[in-house]
Scaffold this active site. Structure first.
Site, short mmCIF file in Angstrom:
data_model
loop_
_atom_site.label_atom_id
_atom_site.label_comp_id
_atom_site.label_asym_id
_atom_site.label_seq_id
_atom_site.Cartn_x
_atom_site.Cartn_y
_atom_site.Cartn_z
N HIS A 18 0.84 -1.21 0.00
CA HIS A 18 0.00 0.00 0.00
C HIS A 18 0.87 1.26 0.00
CE1 HIS A 18 -3.68 -2.33 1.77
NE2 HIS A 18 -3.48 -2.57 0.48
N ASP B 224 -9.80 -0.11 -11.47
CA ASP B 224 -8.69 -0.49 -10.58
C ASP B 224 -7.69 -1.29 -11.40
OD1 ASP B 224 -7.08 -1.25 -8.49
OD2 ASP B 224 -8.57 -2.50 -7.48
N HIS C 76 -1.13 -11.56 -0.93
CA HIS C 76 -2.49 -11.01 -0.94
C HIS C 76 -3.40 -11.86 -1.82
CE1 HIS C 76 -1.88 -9.20 -4.95
NE2 HIS C 76 -0.74 -8.68 -4.51
N HIS D 145 -10.99 -8.86 -6.01
CA HIS D 145 -12.12 -8.44 -5.18
C HIS D 145 -13.22 -7.97 -6.10
CE1 HIS D 145 -10.62 -4.39 -6.07
NE2 HIS D 145 -9.42 -4.85 -5.80
N GLU E 235 -5.63 -9.73 -9.90
CA GLU E 235 -4.42 -8.97 -9.63
C GLU E 235 -3.34 -9.76 -8.91
OE1 GLU E 235 -4.98 -5.98 -6.47
OE2 GLU E 235 -7.11 -6.32 -6.69
N TYR F 67 6.46 -10.18 -4.99
CA TYR F 67 7.18 -9.10 -4.29
C TYR F 67 8.38 -9.75 -3.60
CZ TYR F 67 2.44 -7.54 -5.07
OH TYR F 67 1.23 -7.28 -5.66
N ARG G 278 2.92 -6.34 -9.94
CA ARG G 278 1.50 -6.74 -9.86
C ARG G 278 0.89 -6.38 -11.21
NH1 ARG G 278 0.39 -4.63 -5.47
NH2 ARG G 278 -0.60 -2.65 -5.94
N1 GLY Z 1 -6.09 -0.54 -5.60
C1 GLY Z 1 -6.61 -1.34 -4.58
C2 GLY Z 1 -6.56 -2.74 -4.91
O1 GLY Z 1 -5.93 -3.12 -5.89
O2 GLY Z 1 -7.16 -3.54 -4.27
MN MN Z 2 -7.66 -4.19 -6.72
MN MN Z 3 -5.42 -1.90 -7.52
#
Ligand code: GLY
Ligand code: MN
Ligand code: MN
Length: 444
Positions: free
Chosen positions: A240, A268, A351, A355, A389, A393, A410
């Site tokens: 982040h 996004d 991660h 979403h 996504e 890393y 990413r």
């Molecule tokens: N930009 C926020 C995410 O990729 O979840």
């Molecule tokens: Mn996202």
């Molecule tokens: Mn994003």
């Protein structure tokens, strides 16, 4: 019927007969003296009204017996003096007609009208527990109704959470929403292309951010949908990262995670590219791995496929790649199945793979089928929109080949589930190694 009126009708159908629903928009928020943060409506309120003025509340009354369903808007009054300073406001009369409500009042009439509207209603639907101010307001309204009990008037006996009903509705994007989301993703994709074209070693991350913001606004997007990440070199390993103030060096990969909000809908997108326009061999190897993981994940998207399958497809490719590239030692970790079972891949991929995407960047909607035993991941259905996504890393660590240290990658796209598969909304953002290198060769 406008899409907003249709959504109100669909919500009213799901409520108990005679019940009342209350949906308030977001408050204005002060930044410092005489200066507010840019105003952003509440997503639920906008979903049901299309109305963007602050200090507004929608009240919906479900049909009961002969009494038809009814939608009421409370909003700011007309005020010629304030409109000199702040601009046009509809006022209740014009808003009622323009936004298709059955009745409209000024916002200062809300408390007194709620006392009347809640009389003998069996249930009150609202965003339970969403804030102390609303809870207190509801308490006042109920108090007001209860004070009339000697006249035989009863207060709602039940409070119901409105949000699960709306979350499920918002999860499925209608044709109008899909069109806006495609446009938002296209603007964002073009912004990523612009940022790549403008990038060169020696710039600061914020200079690249400025290119994104310029492209968002010149295409009519109202704002970034979330804080843009422009992360060069090791900063890309900070998931982040938000400072965007470092120097971009020759040999750095730049990770940009940025998307605009257009007419209430988010996009996004993440792209990772070499600042000097040429992937180094190590960067290229990792990039191709993440790209393959993303392709495998996107490939699974179709109606009936469970949400979690998308993540599992990405992890399977990444786990094998981590072994093949020597990020993980096969002697210690075993095969890809062991890497997955032992969660060793979390060292480099920590991660989820996406979403829901919609009015909110992390949009509302259940990820699990709550009505089935064990609450499994829910099957995808046409009209859902999600991001895909995967990333990798690599922080410096013993046993990890040094060539990969401090590379963060990413690749994120926005995907609509269609009747027979999926459609990628964010294709305007260059993605293959060849596309990116070719685009960057055009840099001045
Ligand atoms: N930009 C926020 C995410 O990729 O979840
Ligand atoms: Mn996202
Ligand atoms: Mn994003």
């Amino acid at each position: 019927m406008s899409p907003y009126a249709a959504r109100r009708a669909a919500l009213l159908e799901q409520m108990q007969p005679g019940a009342v629903a209350v949906i308030a928009t977001a408050p204005e928020v002060a930044r410092n003296s005489d200066s507010d943060y840019p105003y952003r409506h509440d997503s639920y309120f906008y979903y049901l009204t299309g109305f963007t003025e602050p200090e507004s509340v929608a009240v919906l009354l479900a049909a009961r017996g002969d009494a038809p369903a009814c939608s009421i808007l409370f909003c700011r009054p007309k005020d010629p003096e304030r409109e000199i300073w702040d601009g046009f406001r509809h006022g209740p009369d014009a808003a009622r007609t323009a936004f298709g409500f059955d009745a409209a009042f000024t916002i200062d009439q809300l408390d007194s009208e709620m006392g009347r509207l809640l009389a003998n209603a069996p249930a009150l639907y609202y965003a339970l527990g969403s804030g102390a101010a609303l809870d207190e307001q509801v308490r006042r309204w109920l108090d007001q109704v209860k004070r009339q009990s000697r006249s035989g008037i009863s207060a709602p006996a039940m409070a119901c959470d409105l949000l699960p009903l709306l979350d499920e509705m918002r999860l499925f994007k209608d044709a109008e929403e899909q069109a806006i989301m495609l446009r938002a993703a296209t603007i964002s994709g073009q912004a990523h292309a612009r940022a790549m074209r403008a990038s060169r070693p020696g710039m600061y991350e914020y200079e690249i951010e400025a290119e994104l913001l310029y492209e968002f606004r010149r295409n009519g997007a109202q704002a970034p949908a979330y804080n843009s990440i422009v992360a060069a070199g090791a900063n890309a390993c900070v998931l982040h990262y938000s400072r965007n103030n470092a120097l971009v060096r020759d040999g750095d990969l730049v990770l940009i995670d940025a998307g605009c909000e257009l007419d209430g809908y988010a996009s996004d997108i993440t792209r990772s590219y070499p600042a000097n326009g040429r992937f180094s061999p190590a960067q290229r190897e990792l990039y191709q791995l993440v790209l393959a993981a993303q392709a495998a994940a996107i490939q699974t998207i179709r109606p009936g496929q469970r949400y979690q399958t998308v993540h599992e497809a990405a992890v399977a490719v990444l786990a094998q790649g981590m072994l093949d590239l020597g990020l993980l030692d096969a002697k210690q970790c075993g095969g890809a199945a062991d890497v997955i079972a032992d969660k060793r891949y979390l060292q480099f991929y920590m991660h989820g793979t996406g979403h829901w995407l919609g009015m909110d960047v992390h949009d509302v909607g259940q990820y699990r089928d709550l009505s089935s035993p064990g609450k499994p991941s829910r099957p995808l259905q046409a009209g859902m929109t999600l991001t895909v996504e995967p990333g990798i890393y690599v922080r410096p660590a013993e046993g990890v080949p040094e060539a990969f240290w401090n590379i963060g990658i990413r690749i994120e796209d926005d995907v609509l589930v269609t009747a027979d598969g999926h459609s990628i909304l964010s294709t305007a953002a260059p993605k293959s190694v060849q596309e990116i290198e070719q685009l960057m060769r055009q840099n001045p």
